[in-house]
Design an enzyme around this catalytic site. Structure first.
Site, mmCIF file in Angstrom:
data_model
loop_
_atom_site.group_PDB
_atom_site.id
_atom_site.type_symbol
_atom_site.label_atom_id
_atom_site.label_comp_id
_atom_site.label_asym_id
_atom_site.label_seq_id
_atom_site.Cartn_x
_atom_site.Cartn_y
_atom_site.Cartn_z
ATOM 1 N N CYS A 84 -19.943 43.507 19.535
ATOM 2 C CA CYS A 84 -19.125 43.424 20.753
ATOM 3 C C CYS A 84 -18.138 44.600 20.774
ATOM 4 C CB CYS A 84 -18.364 42.100 20.748
ATOM 5 S SG CYS A 84 -17.100 41.939 22.026
ATOM 6 N N ARG B 96 -14.446 35.372 27.113
ATOM 7 C CA ARG B 96 -14.624 33.954 27.427
ATOM 8 C C ARG B 96 -15.677 33.337 26.514
ATOM 9 N NH1 ARG B 96 -16.289 31.653 33.442
ATOM 10 N NH2 ARG B 96 -16.296 29.430 32.904
ATOM 11 N N ARG C 273 -26.090 43.075 18.884
ATOM 12 C CA ARG C 273 -25.275 44.282 18.697
ATOM 13 C C ARG C 273 -23.800 43.894 18.701
ATOM 14 N NH1 ARG C 273 -26.634 44.004 24.010
ATOM 15 N NH2 ARG C 273 -24.956 44.308 25.537
ATOM 16 N N CYS D 107 -19.729 38.548 17.885
ATOM 17 C CA CYS D 107 -18.275 38.691 17.977
ATOM 18 C C CYS D 107 -17.569 38.033 16.800
ATOM 19 C CB CYS D 107 -17.752 38.022 19.258
ATOM 20 S SG CYS D 107 -18.536 38.546 20.786
ATOM 21 N N CYS E 175 -14.010 42.958 20.580
ATOM 22 C CA CYS E 175 -13.370 42.492 19.342
ATOM 23 C C CYS E 175 -13.737 43.332 18.130
ATOM 24 C CB CYS E 175 -13.703 41.018 19.092
ATOM 25 S SG CYS E 175 -15.448 40.688 18.784
ATOM 26 N N CYS F 250 -12.433 36.630 19.277
ATOM 27 C CA CYS F 250 -12.719 37.539 20.396
ATOM 28 C C CYS F 250 -12.040 37.053 21.677
ATOM 29 C CB CYS F 250 -14.219 37.651 20.617
ATOM 30 S SG CYS F 250 -14.681 38.827 21.928
#
Length: 354
Positions: free
Chosen positions: A67, A43, A65, A36, A70, A40
């Site tokens: 996100c 959480r 991979r 991310c 974001c 982002c």
């Protein structure tokens, strides 16, 4: 006992917790298998599950991979920008303003989602953008000497009353004045030498419309006349003496924001950016992306940068307070050395006791 200096990973972790938008790294979450941006909205992970990478290829090489929230690779953002740019081209080529539904369908989005995307990326609503397109058409036609009634019709306004209903909204002056290149207006000017070199100030009855420096007077006046090619430019050093003293004092030793009555002429979006520049606190800087975010248009960074470059009242509209995302100095009409000097003086003044 001195505490150990924070490591690079410590600094990056604090940026993740703060959801900082202006960081040049990515973080991955081992329990999720994704990577991310620091900003982002998801959480934050537990510290032990976070890994840090310089870029997307490095994160993907480690098996993570992208996100979907974001969009760290910017793929979704690129698709959205392409959709908005297609809508902008549709507005540019249409004889009349397309409906929001037609624009959204052309871009492939639901109306409300498209409206939000357009405002984020273009900086204005589709309606405002369309009106600015009509304003440009009108301005170009008037500059060619087209009769006002014909220019209004060709620009797609339908009737002259639509142009006159909000004075200055489309052109910054009446259509007649625009057709005449500012004829009928008087621009008072004053010259002086300053710590930044030659200084030229221009003012209308509404306020200061031009502040330029660091070039020879002929070039500065040429810039002013380019904006008002048929206006009467009249030297009035006495009338502008107080204004000139305030500007020279600011250039020599800025102690507070330069507050002057201004005649800001531009599109609705440009004026909004210029007003945002005036809200940057004295002695502080903002990046273009932070300025766009403060205007609730986080994806309009490039449009914000263009509006900053079109500012004709330097110092009073402090475009020198905008820097690169990494804090580096970026392009400045009057030279990076002068931009650096202004920022250093403002920071010093802000930090000194009254």
């Amino acid at each position: 006992m001195d505490l150990p200096a924070p490591t690079l990973e410590d600094i990056r972790w604090q940026a993740v917790l703060a959801r900082s938008q202006e960081q040049n790294f990515l973080y991955a979450v081992t329990t999720q298998g994704v990577y991310c941006r620091p900003g982002c909205p998801s959480r934050p992970p537990l510290r032990r599950n976070a890994r840090f990478y310089a870029d997307a290829p490095a994160a993907e090489a480690a098996g993570f991979r992208a996100c979907k929230r974001c969009d760290p690779k910017g793929e979704r953002a690129a698709m959205q920008r392409a959709g908005v740019e297609a809508a902008m081209r549709m507005i540019e080529t249409a004889e009349t303003i397309p409906s929001l539904e037609a624009l959204a369908n052309n871009a492939g989005y639901a109306r409300h989602h498209f409206l939000r995307l357009f405002k984020e990326i273009a900086g204005v609503t589709p309606r405002s953008y369309a009106e600015s397109v009509r304003g440009r058409r009108l301005s170009a036609a008037l500059a060619e000497g087209t009769r006002v009634a014909d220019a209004v019709a060709e620009a797609g306004f339908g009737s002259e009353s639509r142009v006159y209903e909000t004075p200055g909204r489309h052109l910054g002056m009446t259509p007649g004045a625009a057709r005449r290149g500012g004829q009928g207006e008087t621009i008072l000017t004053a010259r002086a030498q300053s710590a930044m070199g030659p200084l030229l100030v221009g003012a209308t009855v509404a306020g200061i419309c031009f502040i330029g420096f660091a070039e020879d007077f002929a070039a500065l006046e040429g810039d002013l006349r380019h904006r008002f090619p048929a206006a009467r430019v009249e030297a009035a050093p006495d009338a502008l003496a107080e204004t000139m003293r305030a500007i020279i004092t600011y250039i020599e030793e800025p102690k507070a924001a330069l507050a002057l009555p201004l005649d800001l002429r531009g599109t609705a979006f440009q004026r909004r950016v210029w007003e945002a520049l005036q809200r940057i606190p004295f002695g502080e800087t903002r990046s273009y992306s932070a300025l766009a975010a403060a205007m609730d248009m986080p994806r309009a960074t490039r449009a914000v940068a263009r509006a900053c470059a079109q500012n004709h009242v330097s110092l009073a509209v402090p475009c020198h307070r905008v820097v690169g995302q990494d804090g580096s100095l970026t392009g400045y009409r009057w030279g990076l050395a002068r931009k650096k000097r202004l920022l250093e003086q403002e920071r010093a003044a802000r930090g000194s006791p009254d």
